[in-house]
Design a protein around this motif. Sequence first.
Motif, PDB file in Angstrom:
ATOM      1  N   ASN A  30       0.846  -1.298  -0.254  1.00  0.00           N
ATOM      2  CA  ASN A  30       0.120  -0.094  -0.067  1.00  0.00           C
ATOM      3  C   ASN A  30       0.851   1.281   0.067  1.00  0.00           C
ATOM      4  O   ASN A  30       0.308   2.433  -0.168  1.00  0.00           O
ATOM      5  N   ARG A  31       2.188   1.197   0.103  1.00  0.00           N
ATOM      6  CA  ARG A  31       3.016   2.279   0.403  1.00  0.00           C
ATOM      7  C   ARG A  31       3.935   2.403  -1.088  1.00  0.00           C
ATOM      8  O   ARG A  31       4.457   1.270  -1.408  1.00  0.00           O
ATOM      9  N   LEU A  32       4.090   3.297  -1.476  1.00  0.00           N
ATOM     10  CA  LEU A  32       4.904   3.822  -2.712  1.00  0.00           C
ATOM     11  C   LEU A  32       5.607   4.931  -2.733  1.00  0.00           C
ATOM     12  O   LEU A  32       5.438   5.868  -1.941  1.00  0.00           O
ATOM     13  N   TYR A  33       7.022   4.841  -3.095  1.00  0.00           N
ATOM     14  CA  TYR A  33       7.881   5.831  -2.870  1.00  0.00           C
ATOM     15  C   TYR A  33       8.697   5.984  -4.197  1.00  0.00           C
ATOM     16  O   TYR A  33       8.843   5.106  -4.884  1.00  0.00           O
ATOM     17  N   TRP A  34       9.257   7.421  -4.386  1.00  0.00           N
ATOM     18  CA  TRP A  34       9.881   7.850  -5.683  1.00  0.00           C
ATOM     19  C   TRP A  34      11.246   8.491  -4.925  1.00  0.00           C
ATOM     20  O   TRP A  34      11.183   9.278  -3.970  1.00  0.00           O
ATOM     21  N   TYR A  35      12.516   7.938  -5.562  1.00  0.00           N
ATOM     22  CA  TYR A  35      13.807   8.611  -5.261  1.00  0.00           C
ATOM     23  C   TYR A  35      14.394   8.845  -6.640  1.00  0.00           C
ATOM     24  O   TYR A  35      13.901   8.166  -7.538  1.00  0.00           O
ATOM     25  N   ARG A  36      15.231   9.880  -6.317  1.00  0.00           N
ATOM     26  CA  ARG A  36      16.179  10.062  -7.453  1.00  0.00           C
ATOM     27  C   ARG A  36      17.568   9.834  -7.047  1.00  0.00           C
ATOM     28  O   ARG A  36      18.092  10.207  -6.178  1.00  0.00           O
ATOM     29  N   TYR A  90      15.523   7.590 -11.892  1.00  0.00           N
ATOM     30  CA  TYR A  90      14.309   7.583 -11.021  1.00  0.00           C
ATOM     31  C   TYR A  90      13.802   6.149 -10.452  1.00  0.00           C
ATOM     32  O   TYR A  90      13.636   5.392 -11.412  1.00  0.00           O
ATOM     33  N   LEU A  91      13.986   6.167  -9.153  1.00  0.00           N
ATOM     34  CA  LEU A  91      13.751   4.842  -8.877  1.00  0.00           C
ATOM     35  C   LEU A  91      12.306   4.798  -7.828  1.00  0.00           C
ATOM     36  O   LEU A  91      12.011   6.019  -7.335  1.00  0.00           O
ATOM     37  N   CYS A  92      11.614   3.786  -7.874  1.00  0.00           N
ATOM     38  CA  CYS A  92      10.224   3.431  -7.434  1.00  0.00           C
ATOM     39  C   CYS A  92      10.621   2.358  -6.457  1.00  0.00           C
ATOM     40  O   CYS A  92      11.292   1.428  -6.667  1.00  0.00           O
ATOM     41  N   ALA A  93       9.742   2.508  -5.158  1.00  0.00           N
ATOM     42  CA  ALA A  93       9.935   1.476  -4.313  1.00  0.00           C
ATOM     43  C   ALA A  93       8.488   1.165  -3.500  1.00  0.00           C
ATOM     44  O   ALA A  93       7.647   2.226  -3.764  1.00  0.00           O
TER      45      ALA A  93
END
Lengths: 111, 113
Positions: A30-36, A90-93
């Motif tokens: 249910n949790r989603l993150y974006w990183y660079r 660009y990373l998604c987790a």
Amino acid sequence: DTGVSQNPRHKITKRGQNVTFRCDPISEHNRLYWYRQTLGQGPEFLTYFQNEAQLEKSRLLSDRFSAERPKGSFSTLEIQRTEQGDSAMYLCASSLSDTQYFGPGTRLTVL
Amino acid sequence: AQTVTQSQPEMSVQEAETVTLSCTYDTSESDYYLFWYKQPPSRQMILVIRQEAYKQQNATENRFSVNFQKAAKSFSLKISDSQLGDAAMYFCALQGGSEKLVFGKGTKLTVNP
């Protein structure tokens, strides 16, 4: 059990163009993150969703950046009027609790 | 502000030997998590090991173990019986007080045959 997927894997664009990236999390997360991540650096947090709600945004996320997660499943990250400084991975987790699992990333090159 | 420092930009180890990667951190939170992630060249970030700060016992995962020194704010990773497939960038990360991970700059590990 499929992992986090991201599309496209690579994107080359000209300065000033808009780009959009997609992230599909692990299905029950249910949790989603974006990183660079820039070359030679660790990832830097951009934003975080719990279900469809965007709960935290970094100061790195300028007004040219917008992220959505409309139905609490996949997410999109849009960059408007791209600049050469936006070139990065660009990373998604995604996560269900405290451990985040990463996708392969989208490498953006702005010419 | 939370910070993570990895003071070794590069490390090398002989195959089958043991290597230790260093990480120090700073946080004012009393409840937090620490992670080591591995990022092979041109491949995605993989979780290696995690540690809850409230647990005194050091985490272990097969050949990977940590030395967690809470008072010193130190969280080192030990890789035993190093294998060629262990070659990668290793990132130490902290999660505390919010959902985001704060990463160090990474340590590039080379494994020599």
